[in-house]
Each structure stands twice: as structure tokens, then as C-alpha cells.
Design a protein around this motif. Structure first.
Motif, PDB file in Angstrom:
ATOM      1  N   VAL A   1       0.841  -1.202   0.000  1.00 47.10           N
ATOM      2  CA  VAL A   1       0.000   0.000   0.000  1.00 47.10           C
ATOM      3  C   VAL A   1       0.872   1.247   0.000  1.00 47.10           C
ATOM      4  O   VAL A   1       0.549   2.264  -0.618  1.00 47.10           O
ATOM      5  CB  VAL A   1      -0.952  -0.006   1.220  1.00 47.10           C
ATOM      6  N   LEU A   2       1.985   1.205   0.713  1.00 50.50           N
ATOM      7  CA  LEU A   2       2.929   2.320   0.726  1.00 50.50           C
ATOM      8  C   LEU A   2       4.195   1.994  -0.060  1.00 50.50           C
ATOM      9  O   LEU A   2       5.168   2.731   0.012  1.00 50.50           O
ATOM     10  CB  LEU A   2       3.302   2.678   2.170  1.00 50.50           C
ATOM     11  N   GLY A   3       4.192   0.890  -0.783  1.00 50.36           N
ATOM     12  CA  GLY A   3       5.356   0.489  -1.546  1.00 50.36           C
ATOM     13  C   GLY A   3       5.197   0.783  -3.022  1.00 50.36           C
ATOM     14  O   GLY A   3       4.540   1.745  -3.409  1.00 50.36           O
ATOM     15  N   SER A   4       5.765  -0.073  -3.822  1.00 46.68           N
ATOM     16  CA  SER A   4       5.775   0.171  -5.266  1.00 46.68           C
ATOM     17  C   SER A   4       5.061  -0.931  -6.040  1.00 46.68           C
ATOM     18  O   SER A   4       5.323  -1.125  -7.217  1.00 46.68           O
ATOM     19  CB  SER A   4       7.221   0.296  -5.759  1.00 46.68           C
ATOM     20  N   GLU A   5       4.146  -1.638  -5.375  1.00 47.51           N
ATOM     21  CA  GLU A   5       3.405  -2.700  -6.062  1.00 47.51           C
ATOM     22  C   GLU A   5       2.448  -2.119  -7.096  1.00 47.51           C
ATOM     23  O   GLU A   5       1.670  -1.209  -6.795  1.00 47.51           O
ATOM     24  CB  GLU A   5       2.602  -3.524  -5.047  1.00 47.51           C
ATOM     25  N   THR A   6       2.507  -2.639  -8.290  1.00 47.21           N
ATOM     26  CA  THR A   6       1.579  -2.243  -9.349  1.00 47.21           C
ATOM     27  C   THR A   6       0.828  -3.470  -9.828  1.00 47.21           C
ATOM     28  O   THR A   6       1.067  -4.587  -9.377  1.00 47.21           O
ATOM     29  CB  THR A   6       2.333  -1.591 -10.522  1.00 47.21           C
ATOM     30  N   GLY A   7      -0.099  -3.247 -10.748  1.00 48.92           N
ATOM     31  CA  GLY A   7      -0.860  -4.363 -11.300  1.00 48.92           C
ATOM     32  C   GLY A   7      -2.122  -4.690 -10.528  1.00 48.92           C
ATOM     33  O   GLY A   7      -2.758  -5.704 -10.803  1.00 48.92           O
ATOM     34  N   ASN A   8      -2.492  -3.829  -9.568  1.00 49.17           N
ATOM     35  CA  ASN A   8      -3.670  -4.082  -8.726  1.00 49.17           C
ATOM     36  C   ASN A   8      -4.701  -2.973  -8.900  1.00 49.17           C
ATOM     37  O   ASN A   8      -4.371  -1.793  -8.845  1.00 49.17           O
ATOM     38  CB  ASN A   8      -3.245  -4.167  -7.261  1.00 49.17           C
ATOM     39  N   ILE A   9      -5.941  -3.361  -9.084  1.00 46.60           N
ATOM     40  CA  ILE A   9      -7.026  -2.403  -9.322  1.00 46.60           C
ATOM     41  C   ILE A   9      -7.542  -1.840  -8.005  1.00 46.60           C
ATOM     42  O   ILE A   9      -7.859  -2.580  -7.074  1.00 46.60           O
ATOM     43  CB  ILE A   9      -8.193  -3.073 -10.082  1.00 46.60           C
ATOM     44  N   SER A  10      -7.646  -0.509  -7.939  1.00 45.97           N
ATOM     45  CA  SER A  10      -8.240   0.147  -6.775  1.00 45.97           C
ATOM     46  C   SER A  10      -9.709   0.436  -7.040  1.00 45.97           C
ATOM     47  O   SER A  10     -10.116   0.708  -8.174  1.00 45.97           O
ATOM     48  CB  SER A  10      -7.507   1.453  -6.459  1.00 45.97           C
ATOM     49  N   VAL A  11     -10.483   0.380  -5.968  1.00 41.96           N
ATOM     50  CA  VAL A  11     -11.941   0.514  -6.057  1.00 41.96           C
ATOM     51  C   VAL A  11     -12.385   1.693  -5.188  1.00 41.96           C
ATOM     52  O   VAL A  11     -12.078   1.730  -3.997  1.00 41.96           O
ATOM     53  CB  VAL A  11     -12.622  -0.779  -5.570  1.00 41.96           C
ATOM     54  N   PRO A  12     -13.104   2.675  -5.749  1.00 41.82           N
ATOM     55  CA  PRO A  12     -13.551   3.819  -4.947  1.00 41.82           C
ATOM     56  C   PRO A  12     -14.782   3.470  -4.111  1.00 41.82           C
ATOM     57  O   PRO A  12     -15.707   2.825  -4.585  1.00 41.82           O
ATOM     58  CB  PRO A  12     -13.891   4.875  -6.006  1.00 41.82           C
ATOM     59  N   VAL A  13     -14.772   3.903  -2.857  1.00 40.98           N
ATOM     60  CA  VAL A  13     -15.913   3.674  -1.967  1.00 40.98           C
ATOM     61  C   VAL A  13     -16.546   5.024  -1.636  1.00 40.98           C
ATOM     62  O   VAL A  13     -17.592   5.377  -2.171  1.00 40.98           O
ATOM     63  CB  VAL A  13     -15.487   2.925  -0.687  1.00 40.98           C
ATOM     64  N   VAL A  14     -15.930   5.795  -0.760  1.00 39.53           N
ATOM     65  CA  VAL A  14     -16.368   7.165  -0.504  1.00 39.53           C
ATOM     66  C   VAL A  14     -15.631   8.051  -1.505  1.00 39.53           C
ATOM     67  O   VAL A  14     -14.399   8.165  -1.470  1.00 39.53           O
ATOM     68  CB  VAL A  14     -16.055   7.596   0.941  1.00 39.53           C
ATOM     69  N   ASN A  15     -16.370   8.682  -2.410  1.00 41.91           N
ATOM     70  CA  ASN A  15     -15.740   9.402  -3.516  1.00 41.91           C
ATOM     71  C   ASN A  15     -16.618  10.585  -3.924  1.00 41.91           C
ATOM     72  O   ASN A  15     -17.774  10.693  -3.517  1.00 41.91           O
ATOM     73  CB  ASN A  15     -15.541   8.448  -4.696  1.00 41.91           C
ATOM     74  N   ASN A  16     -16.032  11.468  -4.720  1.00 42.91           N
ATOM     75  CA  ASN A  16     -16.742  12.646  -5.216  1.00 42.91           C
ATOM     76  C   ASN A  16     -17.394  13.423  -4.078  1.00 42.91           C
ATOM     77  O   ASN A  16     -18.594  13.714  -4.089  1.00 42.91           O
ATOM     78  CB  ASN A  16     -17.794  12.233  -6.259  1.00 42.91           C
ATOM     79  N   THR A  17     -16.575  13.767  -3.107  1.00 41.55           N
ATOM     80  CA  THR A  17     -17.046  14.515  -1.943  1.00 41.55           C
ATOM     81  C   THR A  17     -15.917  15.402  -1.434  1.00 41.55           C
ATOM     82  O   THR A  17     -14.760  15.259  -1.842  1.00 41.55           O
ATOM     83  CB  THR A  17     -17.525  13.555  -0.838  1.00 41.55           C
ATOM     84  N   THR A  18     -16.245  16.325  -0.558  1.00 45.49           N
ATOM     85  CA  THR A  18     -15.244  17.192   0.062  1.00 45.49           C
ATOM     86  C   THR A  18     -15.303  16.979   1.562  1.00 45.49           C
ATOM     87  O   THR A  18     -16.364  17.092   2.174  1.00 45.49           O
ATOM     88  CB  THR A  18     -15.498  18.674  -0.273  1.00 45.49           C
ATOM     89  N   LEU A  19     -14.163  16.662   2.152  1.00 45.08           N
ATOM     90  CA  LEU A  19     -14.073  16.376   3.574  1.00 45.08           C
ATOM     91  C   LEU A  19     -13.128  17.382   4.228  1.00 45.08           C
ATOM     92  O   LEU A  19     -11.928  17.381   3.961  1.00 45.08           O
ATOM     93  CB  LEU A  19     -13.570  14.948   3.800  1.00 45.08           C
TER      94      LEU A  19
ATOM     95  N   SER B   1      -5.699   2.366 -12.488  1.00 46.19           N
ATOM     96  CA  SER B   1      -5.064   2.264 -11.175  1.00 46.19           C
ATOM     97  C   SER B   1      -4.071   1.116 -11.091  1.00 46.19           C
ATOM     98  O   SER B   1      -3.183   1.120 -10.233  1.00 46.19           O
ATOM     99  CB  SER B   1      -6.116   2.126 -10.074  1.00 46.19           C
ATOM    100  N   ASP B   2      -4.215   0.123 -11.973  1.00 46.39           N
ATOM    101  CA  ASP B   2      -3.262  -0.989 -11.963  1.00 46.39           C
ATOM    102  C   ASP B   2      -1.920  -0.607 -12.585  1.00 46.39           C
ATOM    103  O   ASP B   2      -0.956  -1.370 -12.496  1.00 46.39           O
ATOM    104  CB  ASP B   2      -3.844  -2.201 -12.686  1.00 46.39           C
ATOM    105  N   GLN B   3      -1.848   0.594 -13.160  1.00 47.99           N
ATOM    106  CA  GLN B   3      -0.603   1.040 -13.789  1.00 47.99           C
ATOM    107  C   GLN B   3       0.309   1.788 -12.829  1.00 47.99           C
ATOM    108  O   GLN B   3       1.425   2.163 -13.203  1.00 47.99           O
ATOM    109  CB  GLN B   3      -0.931   1.935 -14.997  1.00 47.99           C
ATOM    110  N   THR B   4      -0.148   2.022 -11.633  1.00 49.33           N
ATOM    111  CA  THR B   4       0.653   2.745 -10.646  1.00 49.33           C
ATOM    112  C   THR B   4       0.486   2.096  -9.288  1.00 49.33           C
ATOM    113  O   THR B   4      -0.365   1.234  -9.116  1.00 49.33           O
ATOM    114  CB  THR B   4       0.229   4.227 -10.594  1.00 49.33           C
ATOM    115  N   ASP B   5       1.326   2.484  -8.350  1.00 51.00           N
ATOM    116  CA  ASP B   5       1.145   1.958  -6.996  1.00 51.00           C
ATOM    117  C   ASP B   5       0.089   2.783  -6.270  1.00 51.00           C
ATOM    118  O   ASP B   5      -0.212   3.916  -6.643  1.00 51.00           O
ATOM    119  CB  ASP B   5       2.459   1.941  -6.218  1.00 51.00           C
ATOM    120  N   MET B   6      -0.475   2.233  -5.223  1.00 55.08           N
ATOM    121  CA  MET B   6      -1.630   2.830  -4.563  1.00 55.08           C
ATOM    122  C   MET B   6      -1.299   4.180  -3.925  1.00 55.08           C
ATOM    123  O   MET B   6      -2.074   5.140  -4.026  1.00 55.08           O
ATOM    124  CB  MET B   6      -2.189   1.872  -3.519  1.00 55.08           C
ATOM    125  N   SER B   7      -0.154   4.296  -3.271  1.00 52.03           N
ATOM    126  CA  SER B   7       0.181   5.552  -2.604  1.00 52.03           C
ATOM    127  C   SER B   7       0.419   6.668  -3.617  1.00 52.03           C
ATOM    128  O   SER B   7       0.064   7.832  -3.379  1.00 52.03           O
ATOM    129  CB  SER B   7       1.400   5.373  -1.698  1.00 52.03           C
TER     130      SER B   7
END
Length: 242
Positions: free
Chosen positions: A176-194, A227-233
Motif C-alpha cells: 500500500v505504501l510500496g511500489s506494487e503495481t498491477g492491482n485495481i483500486s476501487v472507490p468507496v467514498v468518492n466525489n465529496t469534500t471532507l 489504477s493498476d498502472q501505478t502503486d496505490m500511494s
């Protein structure tokens, strides 16, 4: 530790004649705010060093890097699920943005000892910010870690001001904080301002039919495209820094 800091930093600094920190949000990558069952296991084994517990000891040693003994546990004591869930629980105005993994760590040796889905270290109930330590499979009741739309074993409730923003079924705890790629991220809470911070990850919905399903409607999925083309962080930084 983060909850304790957010709860007290304004008072601490004001007591020293300093202005409080202006914190828009806390970005929590695989945050174990609800503890982990591996810590429970480590403490139990530290006080019950029997030979037949070797599979459990192997899992704990992978997690902690140490032989589980009473004098070596340190912060592991605070990561027990009940202990972690009773530290600094006062409602806080600073949003906690949660980024949750579901991949495998340590060759999968730790997974059998963690409730629900996990990233090899932190259970999903902890990473999502669920109010209960009960094992769950997703941060959402209608979206899986892989992005499949449909009924899921999600949390009954979330801690105040905790927002699961992204889930990723494939990335590991360290990835999650490394350089792993190839994994799809999924939005849950999105399109909002916090608290003034705009959370606006790109998303797309698409249909996919399993290879064994020859007819009928496709399953619906949601993902952050590319999102699979980059790491999550890096994805989080690029999006929230705009």
C-alpha cells in the motif's frame, strides 16, 4: 497513536503558546486502528509457549519479526483488538481517510488467523474503521474489495469521521505504501469534500461475465481506471494533491 495525537495536539501546542496544527485529514494506509487478531495471538502465545503451537508461532514471528515472549511484545500489546479499540475514542473533527488492502503477505501464512478478509497483517474491519471487530469482507455492504457490485459482508457501522476511500483486493500490506503495481483500486467514498479536501478519484462502471457464465447479464464492477498502472500511494498523492 494517531487518534491520541489528533485528539490532543491543539491543547498540547496551545499550552506551549503555539498555534494548533491545521490538519485537513489523516491519510491512513492499512491503518490498524481496530487492532489485529495477530496481536491477540502473539500475546496468547507469549504466555503459552507450548511446542504444538508451532504453526501459530510461525505466523506471529512473520508478523512481529520476534519470538513471542512477554518482555518482547512492546507495541504489539496495544494492537490487540480490544485494546486498540479502547484507546483515544473521543469524537474528532479531523476526517480519517482509509485506504484498504486485501492482498497476501508472508506467503499467506498469517491469513488463517485473522477474522474476515485482510492484507496479511491488518483485518478489513480494522483498516476500514469498523466499529466492531467482527470479521467482514469489505468496507461496503454493496461493493467487494475487487469492485464487484452486489451484496457484501460489510461493516455494521464505522467509527465517527472514518471514511473508507479506496479498497484494493490485490495489494499487500506493505505494498500500500510500496511500489506494487498491477492491482485495481476501487472507490468507496468518492466525489465529496471532507474538511476542505476534495476526494475525487476517477471511476468507471463496467460489466464483466465470468468465463464459466455463458449467458445472462454481466456482473457489474466499479474501478479507478488505470489504477493498476501505478502503486496505490502514488495514486492517492496524485489525486488528492490536485
Amino acid at each position: 497513536m494517531t487518534r491520541y495525537l489528533l485528539e490532543n495536539q491543539a491543547r498540547w501546542l496551545q499550552n506551549e503558546g503555539l498555534p494548533p496544527l491545521k490538519i485537513l485529514a489523516s491519510i491512513d494506509y492499512s491503518g490498524a486502528g481496530g487492532g489485529t487478531e495477530l496481536a491477540n495471538l502473539a500475546v496468547n502465545l507469549a504466555y503459552n509457549p507450548t511446542w504444538y503451537n508451532w504453526p501459530l508461532r510461525a505466523a506471529v514471528q512473520a508478523f512481529t519479526g520476534i519470538e513471542p515472549e512477554p518482555g518482547k511484545l512492546g507495541v504489539v500489546n496495544d494492537l490487540q483488538t480490544n485494546t486498540a479499540r479502547n484507546l483515544a475514542l473521543s469524537p474528532n473533527s479531523i476526517p480519517r481517510l482509509r485506504f484498504v488492502a486485501g492482498g497476501s503477505s508472508y506467503g499467506g501464512i498469517t491469513k488463517p488467523f485473522i477474522a474476515g478478509t485482510d492484507d496479511g497483517v491488518v483485518p478489513t474491519h480494522s483498516a476500514c474503521g469498523a466499529t466492531s471487530a467482527q470479521g467482514i469482507d469489505s468496507c461496503s455492504g454493496n461493493l467487494s474489495l475487487a469492485g464487484k457490485v452486489g451484496n457484501q459482508n460489510g461493516p455494521a457501522g464505522l467509527f465517527y469521521n472514518h471514511y473508507p476511500v479506496l479498497m484494493n483486493e490485490g495489494v499487500s500490506h506493505s505494498g500500500v505504501l510500496g511500489s506494487e503495481t498491477g492491482n485495481i483500486s476501487v472507490p468507496v467514498v468518492n466525489n465529496t469534500t471532507l474538511n476542505g479536501l476534495q476526494v475525487d478519484f476517477a471511476s468507471r462502471t463496467y460489466g464483466k461475465r465470468p468465463w464459466w457464465k455463458l449467458w445472462g447479464s454481466k456482473d457489474q464492477y466499479i474501478e479507478v481506471p488505470g489504477s493498476d498502472q501505478t502503486d496505490m500511494s502514488a495514486l492517492v498523492y496524485t489525486t488528492l494533491n490536485n
